[in-house]
Each structure stands twice: as C-alpha cells, then as structure tokens.
Design an enzyme around this catalytic site. Structure first.
Site, PDB file in Angstrom:
ATOM      1  N   ARG A  30       0.855  -1.181   0.000  1.00 24.92           N
ATOM      2  CA  ARG A  30       0.000   0.000   0.000  1.00 24.92           C
ATOM      3  C   ARG A  30       0.897   1.240   0.000  1.00 24.92           C
ATOM      4  NH1 ARG A  30      -2.299  -3.389   4.107  1.00 24.92           N
ATOM      5  NH2 ARG A  30      -4.405  -4.115   3.594  1.00 24.92           N
ATOM      6  N   LYS A  34      -2.269  -1.987   7.932  1.00 25.26           N
ATOM      7  CA  LYS A  34      -3.431  -1.401   8.598  1.00 25.26           C
ATOM      8  C   LYS A  34      -3.573  -1.963  10.006  1.00 25.26           C
ATOM      9  CE  LYS A  34      -6.299  -0.237   4.606  1.00 25.26           C
ATOM     10  NZ  LYS A  34      -7.617  -0.432   3.943  1.00 25.26           N
ATOM     11  N   HIS A  91      -1.913   2.408  -6.159  1.00 20.64           N
ATOM     12  CA  HIS A  91      -2.751   1.251  -5.842  1.00 20.64           C
ATOM     13  C   HIS A  91      -2.951   0.348  -7.059  1.00 20.64           C
ATOM     14  CE1 HIS A  91      -4.556  -0.023  -2.140  1.00 20.64           C
ATOM     15  NE2 HIS A  91      -5.633  -0.466  -2.763  1.00 20.64           N
ATOM     16  N   ARG A 140      -0.317  -2.178  -6.959  1.00 17.87           N
ATOM     17  CA  ARG A 140      -0.671  -3.211  -5.972  1.00 17.87           C
ATOM     18  C   ARG A 140      -1.688  -4.180  -6.576  1.00 17.87           C
ATOM     19  NH1 ARG A 140      -1.371  -4.465  -0.363  1.00 17.87           N
ATOM     20  NH2 ARG A 140      -3.536  -4.693   0.297  1.00 17.87           N
ATOM     21  N   HIS A 165      -4.447  -8.631   3.727  1.00 21.03           N
ATOM     22  CA  HIS A 165      -5.900  -8.522   3.864  1.00 21.03           C
ATOM     23  C   HIS A 165      -6.365  -9.290   5.107  1.00 21.03           C
ATOM     24  CE1 HIS A 165      -6.648  -7.684  -0.707  1.00 21.03           C
ATOM     25  NE2 HIS A 165      -6.364  -6.585  -0.030  1.00 21.03           N
ATOM     26  N   TYR A 179     -10.001 -10.461  -6.832  1.00 20.00           N
ATOM     27  CA  TYR A 179      -9.004 -10.668  -7.881  1.00 20.00           C
ATOM     28  C   TYR A 179      -9.262 -11.939  -8.674  1.00 20.00           C
ATOM     29  CZ  TYR A 179      -6.485  -6.920  -5.601  1.00 20.00           C
ATOM     30  OH  TYR A 179      -6.148  -5.710  -5.071  1.00 20.00           O
TER      31      TYR A 179
END
Length: 317
Positions: A162, A186, A259, A262, A285, A294
């Site tokens: 990210r 995150k 992004h 990514r 994730h 994806y």
C-alpha cells in the site's frame, strides 16, 4: 418565512466523543491518517445532520436511536448518495457506537442492524504484464531521482505494498539475506513479504545515491528508506505525483496510481499461482473476501483452464 441558519460546526458535547474515538483509533489501534480523517468526516456529517434537525434538538450521541439513523440513511438515498459512501458512513457509526458501549456511555449500538443499499463491486484496474515491464524499462544509473523512483516502482510491483506502507518503510526493515521486507500495515499489523531480485537491485542502487538527500534529515527521518530532495521522508502525495510522471513519460495511455501497481501485483500473482490464501497473506488482507475480488480479473485464463481440464467442456466430434 426564512429558514433557521444551520450550524456548520458541531458543539463541544457532540464533537468531544468523536475526538475521544479518534484518539483511541490513532494511539491504541494504530490507524492511518487517511482512515482517521475518513472516520472524522463521516461522523461529523451525521452529527451535523442530527444537530441541525429542529425535531431532534434534544438528542446527542448517547441518546440517538436507530429510528433517527434510519431516517438519515433514507435521506442520503433519496439525495442520490452512492451506496458505497453510505456504507462507509454506517461502518463508521457502528465502530463509533461500539466504542461508546465499551466506554459504558451507551448500552446499545443503534447502527448495528442498519440495512445498507447494495453496491456493485468494481473490479480493481490493473496493468498487463507487458505494460509493467514497459513502465519499469528506463535507465536510472546516473539520475538520483530516477534511481529513487525506479526503486519505488519496482517495490510496489514486487511486493504489493500500500502507499502508506511504502512511505513509512525504514532501511532496517529490509532483510537482505532472506530477501524479505517487514511491513507495518493497517491496524499497526506487521507482516513479512518477499522482495524480488530486481527490486532489491533497484533499492541498492538508490541507497548508494541516497546520501545526497540524507545529509540534513530530521532525527525522525534518519532511517527512512525513501527521502526527497527537501531532505525529509517522502510523502504519499509526492509518490503519487512521481508515479503519474513516469507513467506519462513511459507512454502509458491510462492514469496510473500506486494502488494500481498493488492490484497488478495481486492479479498477476493469483493468475500464476492460483493460491488465494497466499495472495491474501502477501497483501495483508484481514478477510479472504477482500482478496477474492481478484479471482474475477482474468476470465480468459479461467476459460482456458476450464476448457483444458473439464471432461465435458468441449463437444466430441
């Protein structure tokens, strides 16, 4: 008859609980600045809507009920607000009221069972492999900015980072022997991701030129992996600008942002490996459903696999 003038700023008794919540997210949960800004914006918008409603003058965050929240959400729907924006607002409210519950300031969470409009999930855009190769095919041997930028681009695509993760990297986050990178994602969660040889070579070349930008770094930025000619850790905004610059310079026809690199990493990895769990770990994730988007990116590849593998995929002559 003139309408009463609406307030554009929340009173202290409405704003203080939001500030307490944001403090908790920042210092106890390690949320990024962008996430904090989003939570603040969503909660202030709801607060102002209630605060400025003449029928709800006696309400506050501790007495607001599901009925008022439903009415607010319906107002947003009728105003044509996108489902995804409404979902962000409800998610912020749910987290906020959970915080108030944990602080013993409420007994319930009035946002918990709010129904959300269904939003179509956009497929993330990505570059084809040939486009990535073309983007990265430039000489950076003698130019310090080109050297830094190539290392940034290579690392985005090599490890699926990210933007915030990349700008916060330090030199000592790289394990050169194991070819691994320590990333703080995150929620302040740490993960280790592999780094490809081409990305490592580009980083090494950048580090050999980095001293020209690092002579006057502040103490907090001494170990920053990527720094600017302003002698400080590179900013997310600067990285976005440099990515767009190189996309234009390399003749890519589409708008490129970090992004998208990514997304390209994720889709190319999944196309080659078909290992959804591994890609989930690499991307950091929390939920597999986030990664599953994806699986819809390469219909041609899936069709070929089906045609070659399924016993009844093709009619026999």
């Amino acid at each position: 008859m003139t309408q009463p003038k609406q307030e554009s700023v929340l009173s202290v008794d409405w704003q203080q609980p939001i500030d307490n919540f944001l403090y908790y997210l920042q210092y106890e949960r390690g949320y990024s600045k962008n996430t904090l800004a989003s939570y603040q914006r969503q909660l202030q918008q709801v607060g102002l809507s209630v605060y400025n409603n003449p029928e709800w003058q006696q309400l506050n965050w501790f007495t607001l009920e599901q009925a008022q929240l439903k009415q607010h959400i319906n107002t947003l729907r009728l105003a044509g607000i996108k489902p995804r924006t409404i979902a962000l607002k409800v998610a912020a409210l749910r987290s906020f009221f959970s915080f108030l519950q944990a602080q013993k300031l409420r007994q319930d969470n009035p946002a918990l069972y709010l129904t959300l409009p269904k939003a179509a999930r956009d497929l993330p855009k990505n570059l084809a492999i040939d486009q990535v190769n073309h983007l990265l095919n430039f000489d950076s041997s003698d130019d310090i900015l080109a050297s830094r930028d190539k290392a940034i681009l290579e690392l985005f695509y090599s490890s699926g980072l990210r933007l915030e993760e990349l700008v916060n990297l330090n030199i000592n986050d790289i394990d050169w022997q194991q070819k691994l990178l320590r990333v703080i994602g995150k929620g302040n969660k740490q993960r280790l991701v592999p780094v490809g040889s081409l990305a490592l070579n580009a980083i090494q070349h950048w580090l050999s030129m980095r001293p020209a930008f690092s002579q006057q770094l502040a103490e907090a930025d001494k170990l920053a992996l990527f720094v600017s000619k302003q002698h400080k850790r590179i900013s997310a905004r600067h990285v976005r600008q440099r990515v767009q610059l190189w996309a234009k310079q390399q003749g890519l026809s589409q708008h490129l942002h970090p992004h998208m690199l990514r997304h390209s990493f994720a889709s190319h990895m999944l196309e080659s490996s078909q290992d959804l769990r591994a890609v989930q770990e690499l991307l950091g994730h929390a939920n597999l459903s986030t990664t599953q988007v994806y699986t819809h990116l390469d219909f041609t590849h899936l069709a070929k696999v089906y045609d070659s593998a399924h016993p009844r995929a093709k009619k026999k002559s």
